[in-house]
Design a protein around this motif. Structure first.
Motif, PDB file in Angstrom:
ATOM      1  N   VAL A 196       2.319   0.070  -4.638  1.00 17.78           N
ATOM      2  CA  VAL A 196       2.977   0.236  -3.332  1.00 17.78           C
ATOM      3  C   VAL A 196       2.002  -0.066  -2.197  1.00 17.78           C
ATOM      4  CG1 VAL A 196       3.998   1.938  -1.762  1.00 17.78           C
ATOM      5  CG2 VAL A 196       4.704   1.870  -4.156  1.00 17.78           C
ATOM      6  N   ALA A 197       0.780   0.463  -2.280  1.00 14.42           N
ATOM      7  CA  ALA A 197      -0.219   0.230  -1.233  1.00 14.42           C
ATOM      8  C   ALA A 197      -0.578  -1.248  -1.126  1.00 14.42           C
ATOM      9  CB  ALA A 197      -1.470   1.061  -1.515  1.00 14.42           C
ATOM     10  N   ALA A 198      -0.760  -1.912  -2.265  1.00 12.99           N
ATOM     11  CA  ALA A 198      -1.123  -3.327  -2.258  1.00 12.99           C
ATOM     12  C   ALA A 198      -0.034  -4.186  -1.627  1.00 12.99           C
ATOM     13  CB  ALA A 198      -1.407  -3.797  -3.685  1.00 12.99           C
ATOM     14  N   LEU A 199       1.205  -3.936  -1.999  1.00 18.22           N
ATOM     15  CA  LEU A 199       2.316  -4.723  -1.452  1.00 18.22           C
ATOM     16  C   LEU A 199       2.468  -4.508   0.053  1.00 18.22           C
ATOM     17  CD1 LEU A 199       4.992  -4.292  -4.284  1.00 18.22           C
ATOM     18  CD2 LEU A 199       3.556  -6.297  -3.797  1.00 18.22           C
ATOM     19  N   ALA A 200       2.285  -3.278   0.506  1.00 17.88           N
ATOM     20  CA  ALA A 200       2.389  -2.990   1.943  1.00 17.88           C
ATOM     21  C   ALA A 200       1.326  -3.739   2.734  1.00 17.88           C
ATOM     22  CB  ALA A 200       2.277  -1.487   2.182  1.00 17.88           C
ATOM     23  N   LEU A 201       0.092  -3.759   2.221  1.00 20.89           N
ATOM     24  CA  LEU A 201      -0.986  -4.461   2.916  1.00 20.89           C
ATOM     25  C   LEU A 201      -0.753  -5.970   2.940  1.00 20.89           C
ATOM     26  CD1 LEU A 201      -3.935  -2.377   1.468  1.00 20.89           C
ATOM     27  CD2 LEU A 201      -3.373  -2.569   3.897  1.00 20.89           C
TER      28      LEU A 201
END
Length: 406
Positions: free
Chosen positions: A178-183
């Motif tokens: 989730v964090a990677a996709l948001a960034l």
């Protein structure tokens, strides 16, 4: 406007990823102890720290060539793969696969640390400490909640045959994705590209050499890096073995997890909750006084934890002080380093500092299990206190040098 948007996104992803790191880290030493014994249990944290430290090298290379966005996303992606490998290793009872998973899991720590520097790429000079500290503080929300979620996460997948101490890592993997996709989707424009921190010239070895020269040329840079390394060494050594020490009280696995969850949550609160105040003090007073305050807190922490026995309240107080001392050395040291190094060498120096800090922590993690196995937890606290001596000598020496030159 761009800086505010960047800070908001980094703040949100730090919450998500902080929860992912905490869910897994709170049970890593216990899982390693179950599969490999107490003597090797410290390697769980150590291998993860080594993975995070070495991940700083490619992460810095990506920053130079492409900016912060792909660098942070790649580190979280690697961590997600590592978390899933830990789950598979626990199901199969494979030690090599387990430690490979821990190694890759360290990528999340590398990303969390790099995010603090992304926060100051575009920050005004007078606000660098506060902006950096804001991103450090953001981890509090997820990191404090994470250990408490370890127990329910541990039993959530038992019907699928996943061991209680491994299941939390599955949820860590989801949070890192989730964090990677948001960034990848939202960190635009890239702060490093906009600030001019990124540069496509030179290979990884050259960048590390440039970073080393930039740090060594300035006493404030040396003090900043040393404070981060020593603070991280003390924190990792004590934190890695506290869950194993708690297990020695003889409670069952579920009750041990609950105690560990409370103690580690308090510890993580110390690490992150007061970071905005520490950032403000760093901007107002300078990095050196805050670093000395961090040293004092680390020494107090070693006394409290080392003499606590199995008293969870006193252990919690000791771990809180360790976290607060680490926060002082991290925020003040990072700000001092950023201020000391020219813009074109900043990313290289930051990456090298994270590498040094990570290797120092990894050494502490590796040795902590051996020390506890041979001599016990109180001796570990004594050794941790002794490791602050070089930082005290360096800080006093720099202060004396400046007084004489003035």
């Amino acid at each position: 406007m761009i800086q505010r948007r960047t800070l908001r996104l980094l703040f949100a992803t730090q919450i998500v990823s902080g929860m992912g790191v905490a869910i897994g880290s709170s049970v890593g030493a216990l899982l390693a102890a179950e599969l490999a014994g107490i003597g090797l249990s410290g390697l769980a944290q150590s291998v993860a720290v080594i993975g995070g430290a070495l991940a700083a090298i490619p992460a810095t290379a990506i920053v130079h060539r492409h900016g912060r966005r792909p660098s942070l996303a790649a580190a979280y992606g690697i961590a997600a793969v590592g978390a899933l490998l830990v789950v598979v290793a626990a199901v199969r009872g494979s030690l090599p696969l387990l430690f490979l998973g821990f190694f890759l899991f360290g990528g999340a720590t590398a990303a969390n640390l790099q995010a603090r520097y992304a926060a100051v790429d575009l920050a005004p000079a007078a606000l660098r400490g506060r902006h950096l500290a804001l991103i450090v503080w953001a981890t509090t929300i997820g990191a404090v909640a994470g250990p408490h979620l370890a127990a329910p996460a541990g039993v959530a997948l038992t019907r699928f045959g996943i061991p209680t101490l491994a299941a939390p890592y599955f949820f860590s993997a989801l949070l890192f994705v989730v964090a990677a996709l948001a960034l990848l989707a939202l960190l635009r424009p890239d702060p490093a590209l906009l600030a001019g921190t990124a540069s496509g010239e030179g290979g990884a070895q050259r960048r590390l050499r440039d970073g080393l020269r930039a740090i060594a040329a300035r006493t404030s840079g040396v003090l900043g890096v040393t404070s981060m390394a020593v603070g991280h060494m003390v924190m990792v050594g004590i934190m890695a073995m506290t869950p194993v020490h708690i297990r020695g009280a003889g409670h069952d696995a579920a009750h041990t997890l609950r105690i560990v969850g409370v103690v580690i949550s308090v510890h993580i609160a110390g690490m992150y909750a007061f970071a905005p105040l520490i950032g403000w003090l760093t901007d107002r007073l300078g990095g050196r006084p805050v670093i000395f305050a961090g040293i004092a807190l680390l020494l107090v922490a070693c006394v409290l934890a080392g003499g606590a026995g199995y008293d969870s309240t006193r252990l919690g107080a000791g771990l809180f002080a360790v976290g607060l001392g680490w926060s002082c050395t991290m925020v003040a040291g990072s700000t001092l380093l950023t201020e000391s190094v020219p813009l074109e060498q900043r990313a290289s120096a930051q990456g090298l500092s994270d590498l040094i800090m990570g290797l120092a922590g990894a050494s502490a993690g590796a040795l902590s299990g051996v020390v506890v196995s041979a001599w016990g937890y109180p001796v570990l606290a004594l050794v941790a206190a002794i490791t602050t001596v070089p930082l005290i000598v360096l800080g006093v020496g720099i202060r004396t040098e400046r007084a004489l030159s003035g």
